[in-house]
Each structure stands twice: as structure tokens, then as C-alpha cells.
Write an enzyme that holds these catalytic residues in place. Sequence first.
Site, short mmCIF file in Angstrom:
data_model
loop_
_atom_site.label_atom_id
_atom_site.label_comp_id
_atom_site.label_asym_id
_atom_site.label_seq_id
_atom_site.Cartn_x
_atom_site.Cartn_y
_atom_site.Cartn_z
N HIS A 101 -15.83 -3.75 -28.78
CA HIS A 101 -15.84 -3.51 -30.23
C HIS A 101 -14.41 -3.12 -30.60
O HIS A 101 -13.72 -2.45 -29.80
CB HIS A 101 -16.70 -2.31 -30.62
CG HIS A 101 -18.14 -2.37 -30.28
ND1 HIS A 101 -18.64 -2.02 -29.05
CD2 HIS A 101 -19.22 -2.71 -31.03
CE1 HIS A 101 -19.95 -2.13 -29.06
NE2 HIS A 101 -20.34 -2.56 -30.24
N ASP A 104 -13.70 0.47 -29.83
CA ASP A 104 -13.67 0.90 -28.42
C ASP A 104 -12.25 0.88 -27.90
O ASP A 104 -11.84 1.74 -27.14
CB ASP A 104 -14.41 -0.07 -27.48
CG ASP A 104 -15.82 -0.36 -27.86
OD1 ASP A 104 -16.45 0.50 -28.48
OD2 ASP A 104 -16.29 -1.47 -27.52
#
EC number: 5.3.1.5
Length: 437
Positions: A101, A104
Site C-alpha cells: 500500500h 506502508d
Amino acid sequence: MPAFSEVAAAIPYEGPTSRNPLAFKHYDAEAMIEGKSMRDHLRFSVVYWHTFRGTGSDPFGAGTMQRPWDDGSDSVENAQKRARVAFEFFEKLGAPFYAFHDRDVAPEGKTLAESHKNLDAVAAVLKEEQQRSGVKLLWGTANLFSHPRYLHGAATSCNAEVFAYAAAQVKKALEVTHELGGEGYTFWGGREGYQCLWNTDMKREQEHLARFLHLAVDHAKAIGYTGPFYIEPKPKEPTKHQYDSDAAACLNFLRQYDLLPYFKLNLETNHATLAGHTMQHELEVAGAAGALGSIDANTGDLLLGWDTDQFGTDIYMTSQCMYSILKYGGLTTGGVNFDAKVRRESFEPIDLFYAHIGSMDAYARGLKIAAAMRADGRIEGMVRDRYASWDTGLGAEIEAGDHSFASLEKRMLDQGEAAPNASGRQELFENVINEYL
Ligand code: XLS
Ligand code: NI
Ligand code: NI
């Protein structure tokens, strides 16, 4: 100094008799099965979020993970350093892919512009590391569920400004995914659902979700991204109900809003469980519709009713998965993506290796078992026999469209009764499957 100094080099394949916990017993990347290497069948992928951002916290306690390379700060430097460690892990494990993501890999800034800048700064390191190591991006995605602005959802928020912010975030995540050569782009609708129907305009929310996905398709065309989009079904958690509740619901949604040409499904084992299905069911639903894209490989716990995201080691389950995947032509752009996390109690870095090695072996073994079942052809033959009445005569005529209710009524009036049924032989099927395990 390498972060994973206990693992000197790449994890070797040592075969089924090995007792080395840091060796593969079944995953032999180069071994050929049905004319394709195991590496190309399985397309293993490590997820950035659980493996490099998971802290081990739960609603009852703080994080437990020991990650000595991570200073715990939200700085871009820390994120860049972490990215290099992640690639050391991918390489030593021998995983050809990873997935992330946006949030992240890089910290969220105070403004959208700052977040974009942070993402670019880390993406530059990811690109360098991809080129150095040859590890590729399976898919990218945007985190549209953690930040408080998304408390009502993103594309389905009651706040149009939040829709706009989410659009800006996905635009950037898609561009970064494209820049990194990502083979897919995933939408998991974390909060795209409702907690209470009294306060929800479901029709309007679903139309907004469709509009959002069309905008993503338009932007993909604009930037030359030609890979597939995936929708990842999940019925609940964090919301009480998510619109993308299972494979069938997703397919219906995609068809209703003319999105099916651009989307396939990314199926997750534990999400199937939460939907009250088996993973095999979800794979069959997607496969039959030509929409089987990728899998998030994990498993739940029989006695816990939430998304525990454990590493799957059950060979019966992995054999079922691989049987359906082979049946529908195998993974092409997708992969076996370990959306799984080590338990809170398994806090040492080496546990990340044990977890991935064990699950890679379980899927590799599942692949071998599924291929053996197919080579033998007994199961396929037994299924074919069960439907034999459709191959000739009446069945073939109905399938060809040569009958009406009137002609069928005439036939049954003449005959008086249908031909007797044969046994379903469920027990025999289950016995035969055990012969391959
Ligand atoms: C959560 C989902 C998530 C997606 C990516 O349950 O599995 O991790 O795979 O957003
Ligand atoms: Ni997932
Ligand atoms: Ni999940």
C-alpha cells in the site's frame, strides 16, 4: 551489516527428506510442472504491510515485534532504510514479487503534497532495489481505510471531499505502481460498506464506488497502465458489511456498472471464510466467470471469527486452491501473495523466514498434488461421467438450444418419468482425493 544475518544466502531447495528449517522441502523454483516452472506457476509474493509494518499489536496489547533495523520513527530515511531490508528479505527468500500500500512504504505527510513527495522518495529506492535484485511488484494499492478522514469510507463516503481526496491518493498510487512496473493494481474496499443501514443511502454509495473505479480506469488509460485492476472481496471487518462481500457480489457489481472488462478478482482465503464460503468456492465462482486474477494466500482460525491472516500450511486447502487455479488456466498477472502475518508471539525476525518458507512449501506441495490429480485424470473423468446425460441425445439438444418447454413437456408426457439418477459418490470422490495427498 545485513539485517537477516542468520540467513547467509538464498534459501536452498533440499527436498522432502531435509530437516533444515531454513530450506525448502517442496518449492523447487526451477522444477517443471505441466510445462511451466514452479516459480512461474506460483508467482510468490511477500506483502509489505504485515511483514515490514506489522507491529504485533492487538486490541489488548502493544506491539511485540523485534525489528532492529527499524527506528520506529515516521521519517522518510527510516522508510528508505526499511525498503532496503525488505529487498534483502525478498531476495534471500527467493520471492519473485512483493506488494504494498502507498502508506506502508512511505509515511503520510501533513498535506497531500507532502505525502506524494514522501512516496516518490521511497519509490526511488524501491525502483533501485527492484533493478538490483530483479524482484518485481505484483501489485500496488492505496490505503484508503487507516486515516481518520476515511472513517465513513473513501469512494463510498457521505463526504464528497473525502471521495476527492481518495481519488487523488489512488491517482498517485497508480502512477507509482506503473512507474515501478507493477503487474496489477488492487482495490480492497476496507470501509466501503456500512455500519448502520438507517444512516446509509446504499444505492448512492454503490454508484459512487462505480464512478470511482471508472475514474481509475480512465486514468490508467491516460498514463498507459495496461495491467489488470483487481477487486478483493471481503464481507466485513472493519465494517459490518462491505459491498464487495464475496466473489459473486463483486462480479454482479462489476457487470452492473460495465467494469468487468477491466477488473479481475483477488481472492483471499480468510475473507472467503468470513463470507461463509470455502476458498475453493470463491475460486470456482471467479474462475467460471473468467475473472480469477490473483490470490491473497492466508488462512483463518477455525475457532476465531475474524481475519487472523495466518500463514496457510494445510495441504488439503492448498491442493484445493492449486487444483482450481490450474483448472482455470493458472496465474498470469496474479500470484500467490502472502497476505499473512506472523503471530504476536513469534516476534523474532527469523520467524518471518519460517512463516514464508512453510507456506511456500505448502502451496508448492499443493501444486504437485493438484498436477498429479490432473495427470491421472480420475477426478475429471468422474465429474465428466456425472454429466454424461448432457453429452448426447436430449442433453446435447437442450444445450444446443433445440428445445422449448412445450417440446420437453411432450417428451416427458410420452415417457412418463425421467431416467433414474446415478449416485453422487461424494464419499468416493473424497477417498480418491486422499490417494494423492
Ligand atoms: C484486509 C485486506 C488487505 C488487502 C490490501 O483484510 O486483505 O490487506 O489485501 O488492501
Ligand atoms: Ni488481502
Ligand atoms: Ni485480509
